[in-house]
Structures are given as structure tokens and as C-alpha cells.
Design a protein around this motif. Sequence first.
Motif: not given
Length: 102
Positions: A77-88
Motif C-alpha cells: 500500500v505504501v508503494w502504491a501510494f508512492a507511485a500514485v502521489w507524484p502522478v497526482t
Amino acid sequence: MSIGRLSEHERRILAEVERELCRDHRLDRALRTFRPGPGPGLARLASYRPRALTVALLCVLAVTLMVTGIVTSEPGVVWAFAAVWPVTLFAVFQLLCRWTEG
């Protein structure tokens, strides 16, 4: 591979390939009208124009992943957030730039 002249056999093969390519009218037209686009480089990325709904969904997803990651501390979940956050952040920035253009 030799750098010298082509043998007679190789020249005949090359001439036959060239004749076949000259007969292909669709290929000829495609090559004459070819216009390279921005490609997958930075110019194409910079021209990305997200919609407000897309940005809102990315924000909801990022916040959901952030809260879930804080509560569970699951690495996935932390890695998924790390991937989604810069795109957001990039999408929000692009949307705000578009809204503030003159």
C-alpha cells in the motif's frame, strides 16, 4: 560483416527488395506524409491536459492509499501510494496551469 563492396548476388537481392518496396503504394504514401509527433518524450508529457474529474479521482485514490498505508503499514500500500502521489501532483499542477492560462 565485410565493409567492402557488395557481391553480385547481394546486389541482385537488394535490387529486388527495392523493386518490391517501390510497388507498395501505401508504404510510399505513408513515408511521404510521415510527420513525427512529439513521441513519448517530455514534450508529450508536458502537453498532458487532465480533466477535473480525473484529477479528483486521483486525489481520492491518493488520500485513500495514504490513510490505508498509515493505518496498516503494508509495504504494498505504501508503494502504491508512492507511485500514485507524484502522478497526482503532476495532474493537479497541469490542471491549475490550464485554469490560470490567459
